[in-house]
Design a protein around this motif. Structure first.
Motif, mmCIF file in Angstrom:
data_model
loop_
_atom_site.group_PDB
_atom_site.id
_atom_site.type_symbol
_atom_site.label_atom_id
_atom_site.label_comp_id
_atom_site.label_asym_id
_atom_site.label_seq_id
_atom_site.Cartn_x
_atom_site.Cartn_y
_atom_site.Cartn_z
ATOM 1 N N SER A 255 -5.090 5.329 -7.432
ATOM 2 C CA SER A 255 -5.711 5.616 -6.130
ATOM 3 C C SER A 255 -6.506 4.428 -5.613
ATOM 4 C CB SER A 255 -6.632 6.835 -6.252
ATOM 5 O OG SER A 255 -5.934 7.979 -6.662
ATOM 6 N N PHE A 256 -7.383 3.875 -6.448
ATOM 7 C CA PHE A 256 -8.177 2.726 -6.020
ATOM 8 C C PHE A 256 -7.284 1.557 -5.610
ATOM 9 C CE2 PHE A 256 -11.779 4.453 -8.786
ATOM 10 C CZ PHE A 256 -12.537 4.848 -7.690
ATOM 11 N N SER A 257 -6.248 1.310 -6.393
ATOM 12 C CA SER A 257 -5.351 0.193 -6.109
ATOM 13 C C SER A 257 -4.616 0.389 -4.788
ATOM 14 C CB SER A 257 -4.346 0.044 -7.247
ATOM 15 O OG SER A 257 -3.404 -0.955 -6.962
ATOM 16 N N ALA A 258 -4.034 1.582 -4.598
ATOM 17 C CA ALA A 258 -3.229 1.840 -3.403
ATOM 18 C C ALA A 258 -4.078 1.773 -2.138
ATOM 19 C CB ALA A 258 -2.561 3.207 -3.517
ATOM 20 N N PHE A 259 -5.239 2.412 -2.150
ATOM 21 C CA PHE A 259 -6.061 2.445 -0.936
ATOM 22 C C PHE A 259 -6.727 1.096 -0.664
ATOM 23 C CE2 PHE A 259 -5.805 7.064 -1.666
ATOM 24 C CZ PHE A 259 -5.380 7.453 -0.400
ATOM 25 N N ALA A 260 -7.070 0.355 -1.712
ATOM 26 C CA ALA A 260 -7.642 -0.981 -1.501
ATOM 27 C C ALA A 260 -6.643 -1.883 -0.791
ATOM 28 C CB ALA A 260 -8.052 -1.592 -2.841
ATOM 29 N N GLY B 181 0.812 -1.217 0.000
ATOM 30 C CA GLY B 181 0.000 0.000 0.000
ATOM 31 C C GLY B 181 0.840 1.259 0.000
ATOM 32 N N MET B 182 1.936 1.248 0.757
ATOM 33 C CA MET B 182 2.814 2.422 0.784
ATOM 34 C C MET B 182 3.484 2.632 -0.562
ATOM 35 S SD MET B 182 2.387 3.909 3.571
ATOM 36 C CE MET B 182 3.682 5.131 3.291
ATOM 37 N N VAL B 183 3.874 1.536 -1.223
ATOM 38 C CA VAL B 183 4.427 1.664 -2.578
ATOM 39 C C VAL B 183 3.402 2.317 -3.504
ATOM 40 C CG1 VAL B 183 5.221 0.384 -4.613
ATOM 41 C CG2 VAL B 183 6.013 -0.272 -2.334
ATOM 42 N N GLY B 184 2.146 1.892 -3.369
ATOM 43 C CA GLY B 184 1.092 2.482 -4.195
ATOM 44 C C GLY B 184 0.896 3.964 -3.901
ATOM 45 N N LEU B 185 0.951 4.355 -2.633
ATOM 46 C CA LEU B 185 0.790 5.770 -2.290
ATOM 47 C C LEU B 185 1.942 6.606 -2.826
ATOM 48 C CD1 LEU B 185 -0.570 5.619 1.381
ATOM 49 C CD2 LEU B 185 -1.843 6.087 -0.723
ATOM 50 N N LEU B 186 3.161 6.066 -2.768
ATOM 51 C CA LEU B 186 4.307 6.784 -3.334
ATOM 52 C C LEU B 186 4.145 6.961 -4.841
ATOM 53 C CD1 LEU B 186 7.231 5.088 -1.351
ATOM 54 C CD2 LEU B 186 6.358 7.423 -1.084
ATOM 55 N N LEU B 187 3.676 5.901 -5.500
ATOM 56 C CA LEU B 187 3.421 6.003 -6.940
ATOM 57 C C LEU B 187 2.347 7.037 -7.217
ATOM 58 C CD1 LEU B 187 3.801 4.981 -9.847
ATOM 59 C CD2 LEU B 187 2.150 3.171 -9.346
#
Length: 405
Positions: free
Chosen positions: A43-48, A12-18
């Motif tokens: 956004s959907f991917s990272a927060f999910a 999830g943190m990797v997704g938020l950085l992206l």
């Protein structure tokens, strides 16, 4: 629980950085349908993934005051990801007007699915909080089963459509001519396959539960962990088209350093001509491309400064000796140039009155690679060629004899 938290929170943190990187990089293009679809997908991917961590599930359920509300939130985000990723690839493959006709259907369909999931969730009896086994624990409750079924089918269809269109897009003639973009699309295709596999496994386990077979429940627990790993091919897919073309070739990097060290002795030998022009830009000390470029600029500058002091007798002697040794044409030119630089760069050569050579006799490299090769040959001749030593020594003897007369 610890391993679940570690994997979900890390991904999830990797997704938020992206997401932060993409928002910053695309801030000037806000309003573009492609950008909106891209930011929505990330956004959907990272927060999910982030909200699927058991620690966050407990917190979300506590804040909302609704048992298992985190399941509804996470599953809705996954459906949103599937729909937005499908829309994104349609915007990539087709003109905006043409793509929007299909994307409009996706928005309505996936919006309706999320609305139906909300209704079904609140119609279900899910009062006991289940952090990681919500699906299998409530699988045989009819409203939950329908809730899970439409969620999983929507995920499989959306991500499957993403994978298919990305793969087909990578094979398009216009895109295949841009290899880094084609590679990025293939990674996007791989990104879609993770949620598809997740949905298929979950549907299989759901079907088995309805038949009273619980031995496959462990697959339902492992499937989300596998799906969360899709964030890594997503990062690669988004990075390749941007950074791939800028990626320095390791072999070229090595060749540039070899060129730098081949030119260094000649550079040091001539630096006294005008040391004031030697420059290494801040932050470029370990950049071989910059260092070689500066060497070539400085060597050419020093060469032009020494040209008026070139002695024709040195050049003629070096030419005669080089041809007598049957050297190739390029090597002959390098030996002659090295001999002239050696003689003109010495104090004796520069003590004479300057005798400018005709401009037509001065040969400059026109191609960057050819310029590098030419200067490397000159540097090696300057250091190691016995012909250079002999030509300069002969000229010195002639000059000394003339001085005695």
């Amino acid at each position: 629980m610890a391993i679940f938290n570690l994997i979900y929170l890390s991904c999830g943190m990797v997704g938020l950085l992206l997401l932060a990187y993409k928002i910053r990089a695309l801030r000037s293009s806000w309003g573009s349908p492609r950008v909106v679809a891209l930011i929505s997908t990330v956004s959907f991917s990272a927060f999910a993934i982030l909200f699927a961590a058991p620690a966050n599930i407990t917190w979300i359920n506590w804040v909302s005051g609704v048992p298992n509300f985190a399941a509804l939130l996470v599953y809705s985000l996954v459906v949103g990801f599937a729909g937005s990723s499908f829309a994104l690839v349609l915007f990539w493959r087709y003109p905006v007007v043409q793509a929007w006709q299909r994307v409009r259907l996706i928005v309505v369909s996936y919006g309706s699915i999320i609305a139906a999931m909300i209704v079904l969730f609140f119609k279900s009896e899910v009062d006991e909080e289940r952090q990681v086994d919500f699906d299998t624990f409530y699988a045989t409750q009819p409203t939950v089963a329908v809730f899970l079924f439409i969620y999983l089918v929507a995920t499989a269809v959306g991500c499957g459509g993403q994978a298919y269109h990305c793969w087909q897009g990578a094979r398009d003639e216009a895109i295949s001519a841009r290899p880094w973009l084609a590679r990025g699309l293939r990674w996007y295709s791989a990104t879609g396959l993770f949620p598809v596999a997740f949905a298929v496994i979950k549907l299989f386990v759901l079907l088995m539960n309805w038949f009273g077979e619980r031995s496959f429940d462990v697959l339902s627990l492992a499937a989300p962990l596998m799906a969360s790993l899709s964030i890594f091919p997503l990062v690669i897919a988004m990075a390749l088209p941007v950074f791939g073309p800028r990626r320095p070739s390791p072999s070229l990097w090595v060749r540039r350093w070899r060129t730098y060290f081949a030119l260094r002795p000649l550079h040091r030998a001539l630096v006294h001509v005008n040391p004031g022009i030697v420059l290494v830009a801040p932050g470029k000390f370990l950049n071989p491309h910059h260092r070689v470029r500066r060497q070539i600029i400085e060597l050419n500058d020093w060469r032009w400064a020494l040209t008026p002091y070139f002695d024709l007798t040195v050049g003629e002697a070096a030419t005669s000796l080089a041809r007598g040794a049957s050297l190739p044409k390029d090597e002959v030119a390098a030996v002659v140039e090295a001999a002239q630089l050696r003689a003109a760069g010495s104090s004796g050569g520069r003590s004479r009155a300057p005798k400018r050579r005709p401009a037509s006799e001065i040969v400059d490299g026109t191609d960057l690679a050819a310029e590098h090769d030419r200067w490397v040959r000159i540097s090696r001749a300057y250091q190691h060629s016995p012909i250079v030593d002999a030509a300069v020594a002969d000229a010195a003897r002639v000059e000394a004899a003339g001085g005695m007369d």
